[in-house]
Design an enzyme around this catalytic site. Structure first.
Site, mmCIF file in Angstrom:
data_model
loop_
_atom_site.group_PDB
_atom_site.id
_atom_site.type_symbol
_atom_site.label_atom_id
_atom_site.label_comp_id
_atom_site.label_asym_id
_atom_site.label_seq_id
_atom_site.Cartn_x
_atom_site.Cartn_y
_atom_site.Cartn_z
ATOM 1 N N CYS A 119 -28.572 -14.570 -13.196
ATOM 2 C CA CYS A 119 -27.830 -13.306 -13.189
ATOM 3 C C CYS A 119 -28.345 -12.344 -14.251
ATOM 4 O O CYS A 119 -27.983 -11.166 -14.240
ATOM 5 C CB CYS A 119 -26.353 -13.560 -13.412
ATOM 6 N N HIS A 258 -22.435 -8.696 -17.724
ATOM 7 C CA HIS A 258 -22.485 -9.269 -16.372
ATOM 8 C C HIS A 258 -21.073 -9.682 -15.962
ATOM 9 O O HIS A 258 -20.378 -10.390 -16.702
ATOM 10 C CB HIS A 258 -23.438 -10.460 -16.369
ATOM 11 N N ASN A 288 -18.222 -11.880 -8.702
ATOM 12 C CA ASN A 288 -19.511 -12.012 -9.398
ATOM 13 C C ASN A 288 -20.637 -11.726 -8.398
ATOM 14 O O ASN A 288 -20.880 -12.527 -7.496
ATOM 15 C CB ASN A 288 -19.612 -13.436 -9.964
#
Ligand code: ACO
Length: 331
Positions: A119, A258, A288
């Protein structure tokens, strides 16, 4: 002074919303559990048969429009993502082909590559783009594209409530004055890679009837372990990037971590001792979205005029690998 910076940002998410109430009918969970433990209320999910490439193309077109550029002015495409659209070729090839760059000096010859750095991929790709600009490129598209719904075990409540699909893109080019990417800190602790993995489908364990039957193509995660590392890593990376940029955390207008879990974001803000009002949050609506989460949050903040020219911004990420990193940008 001229330096690499972001010229435009765009985003795209699938139309289909999957709410926590929808999930209540799929696994043993509740809206209350998901909201309290993750902060997620709904996420966008590709319908069966929908092509994730379209998200990448739309996000890229949005970023180009915001930058006032045509696709023919793109000189390089970098796509960070955890799982590619196809094993071969990389996702950049498919997105670029959809952008149809027919005119201009590099028509049909635009180079591309993908980055697999969990990520944190968007922050890694941004740093690569920054250095490529010093190497002579003028306009580089960085497209965070993720469709983890296709790698989610929809019968496993520990993971299926967390992820959403989407894409976010930026055009990296040269900006003037005090603006631009001031610093970047990339790091990883590769010994911790087992925390997040898709076991099968690669060369170590190719796809077979057995791997499919054993569910080895789904994303597996040690949630608790990831949680603890995430907070520490994003704090460390942010502090190092701020130090390198010679700015203080008080000068920062927006922190863009994030979007993995609202509790992670809150713990990050507490550890850094920064006001919660300075943290960009959209996990409630998208879950997410991995490499897309940071550009998606940026695109929204630009669109509703929260993020303005001259604002100091910190991007911070962590992800599979385990990778982590941060960038400091004068917007
Ligand atoms: N609904 C209801 N109950 C659940 C659910 C669910 N969806 N999921 C887990 N539970 C249960 C567990 O079974 C457990 O039950 P038990 O106490 O009877 O054993 C209980 O809830 C607590 O489980 P924990 O795993 O301890 O819950 P936690 O508070 O740690 O939250 C979570 C789990 C949300 C996964 C959290 O650890 C987290 O967010 N971790 C980080 C995840 C992350 O960031 N991943 C992405 C990183 S990078 C990438 O995206 C590729």
């Amino acid at each position: 002074m001229a330096r690499p910076g972001i010229l435009g940002v765009g985003a795209s998410v699938p139309e289909k919303r999957l709410t926590n109430h929808d999930l209540e009918g799929m696994v043993s969970t509740s809206d209350e559990w998901i909201t309290q433990r993750t902060g997620i209320r709904e996420r966008r999910i590709l319908r069966e048969g929908e092509d994730p490439t379209v998200l990448g193309i739309e996000a890229a077109q949005g970023a180009l429009t915001a930058a006032g550029l045509g696709a023919e002015e793109v000189e390089l495409v970098i796509t960070p993502s955890n799982v590619q659209i196809m094993p071969v070729p990389g996702s950049s090839a498919l997105i670029l082909s959809g952008l149809r760059v027919r005119d201009g000096p590099r028509a049909n010859h635009v180079p591309f590559f993908d980055i697999v750095a969990g990520c944190t991929g968007f922050i890694y790709a941004l740093e690569v783009a920054r250095h490529m600009l010093y190497g002579g490129y003028r306009h580089i598209l960085v497209i965070g594209l993720e469709a983890l719904s296709r790698f989610t075990n929809w019968q496993e409540r520990e993971t299926c409530v967390l992820f959403g699909d989407g894409a976010g893109a930026v055009v990296v080019g040269t900006v003037e004055g005090e603006r631009g990417i001031l610093s970047s800190y990339l790091a990883a602790e590769s010994a911790k890679w087992p925390l997040l993995q898709v076991e099968a489908g690669g060369t170590q364990l190719p796809a077979s009837r057995e791997t499919v039957a054993a569910g080895q193509h789904f994303l597996k995660m040690e949630g608790r372990g990831v949680f603890e590392e995430a907070v520490r890593m994003m704090e460390e990376a942010s502090l190092r990037a701020l130090e390198q940029a010679h700015v203080t955390k008080e000068e920062v207008a927006w922190y863009v971590p994030h979007q993995a879990n609202l509790r992670i974001l809150k713990a990050f803000a507490r550890r850094l001792n920064i006001p919660w009002s300075k943290v960009l949050v959209n996990i409630d609506r998208y879950g997410n979205t991995s490499t897309a989460s940071i550009p998606l949050a940026l695109a929204e903040a630009v669109r509703d005029n929260r993020l303005r020219k001259g604002d100091l911004v910190v991007l911070a990420g962590f992800g599979a690998g385990v990778t982590y990193g941060a960038s400091v940008i004068r917007w």
